[in-house]
Design an enzyme around this catalytic site. Sequence first.
Site, PDB file in Angstrom:
ATOM      1  N   TRP A 189       0.860  -1.197   0.000  1.00 15.89           N
ATOM      2  CA  TRP A 189       0.000   0.000   0.000  1.00 15.89           C
ATOM      3  C   TRP A 189       0.892   1.242   0.000  1.00 15.89           C
ATOM      4  CZ3 TRP A 189      -2.041   2.697   4.869  1.00 15.89           C
ATOM      5  CH2 TRP A 189      -3.020   3.637   4.542  1.00 15.89           C
ATOM      6  N   ASP A 244      -1.318  -5.921   8.800  1.00 15.86           N
ATOM      7  CA  ASP A 244      -2.312  -4.925   8.401  1.00 15.86           C
ATOM      8  C   ASP A 244      -3.550  -5.696   7.922  1.00 15.86           C
ATOM      9  OD1 ASP A 244      -3.670  -2.708   7.616  1.00 15.86           O
ATOM     10  OD2 ASP A 244      -2.140  -1.943   6.248  1.00 15.86           O
ATOM     11  N   LYS A 272     -13.950  -0.711   5.377  1.00 12.85           N
ATOM     12  CA  LYS A 272     -14.503  -1.488   4.271  1.00 12.85           C
ATOM     13  C   LYS A 272     -15.612  -2.420   4.746  1.00 12.85           C
ATOM     14  CE  LYS A 272     -10.703   0.087   2.213  1.00 12.85           C
ATOM     15  NZ  LYS A 272      -9.807   0.985   2.807  1.00 12.85           N
TER      16      LYS A 272
END
Length: 396
Positions: A130, A211, A246
């Site tokens: 990311w 993560d 999300k």
Amino acid sequence: MLEKFIMAPPDPILGLTEAFLKDSNPNKINLGVGVYKDNLNKTPIFNTVKKVEKFLLEKEQTKSYLPISGSPEFCENVQWLVLGKNNCAISEKRVATVQTVGGTSALRIFADLIKANIGTKKIWLSDPTWENHAKIFQTAGFEMGTYPYYNPENHGLAWDKMLATLETIPEGDILLLHGCCHNPTGIDLNKEQWLTVADILKTRGILPLIDFAYQGLGDGLEEDAQGIRTIVEKVPEVFICSSFSKNFGLYNERCGALISVCADSETCQKVLSQMKVTIRTNYSNPPAHGAHIVHTILTNEDLRKEWEQEVKEMCSRIKTMRKLFVEKLKEKGVTQDFSFIEEQKGMFSFSGLTKEQVLRLREEFSIYIVNSGRINVAGITTDNIDRLVEAITQVL
Ligand code: LMR
């Protein structure tokens, strides 16, 4: 003095949304930022979230501060969601969880915590990862290494090369892993690979930071947590950054958590106390709204069932779009094999498109994709897919 400032470049992901919003093309498509869209190209509020919000509007009694570590009910339920209710690390009281301002601040709190308590450390990031990972750790003063992750030849995992690098990481360094739905590649480790990584972490004394921003969007809420649970079972000290942007659609409520699994409960108390010091000097204490929603949904049987169904539907729409995307490219006569897109997990697909192709898509077709070629599959709809596929065939 302020004239010394120089202009910062736009953010590679959120900057794309800024450019997209300025684009006047009515047929523009945003496949940049990782935000779920339904087939009507909307990011709707979950039904379950709306229900809790209605309830809160009536019943909420105060807007007074939460504790520094956040809502205790939220933290407890998040631990169960991520690690499983019967996880022995929890019953042995060696897990400390704090609520954070989304997953990003969980990463930053971790970085500041480690820097303040163990000294500057080196962190190893997957190549690619990311966009924001490197910037967070660089800003926090970390040294950075990378380990191979993506094999461009077969669009799969560069497993042998990854292992070879992990075997060189010195004791005391940190390894950042993605719990599921790897961002940006969509390529995840399988069960055996998680076990192998766990062994390496344990024998080499490497601290894992996982993560975990997409739980439920890969293979399911439980399935997506298996890698993390394997690591927690084998390795005595683990940090996990969770996000509820999300899987609860709570993007702008900034709701996340930092979970620390320690070797024993005494250490756990010390780590928790220092997490609180780090939070207090960053943002004092977290916002309540998102956390109230998450713990209410997780603790109410009916709401929880309905929420699980909502997550399942998102996951299955993404899978359907992956399949359709690959089929449509084939139909268009594209000879390049894109079938790997169906194997990838979660919101993202590392399409293999080059930076030049991505820029042409943006400039000539108003289609916004991250420069690395990462596509947000959750932004594809039955309405925009033909235009997307047509444009891709033009730039290939
Ligand atoms: C993404 O990768 O697009 C998301 O995690 C949103 C962000 O903050 O970058």
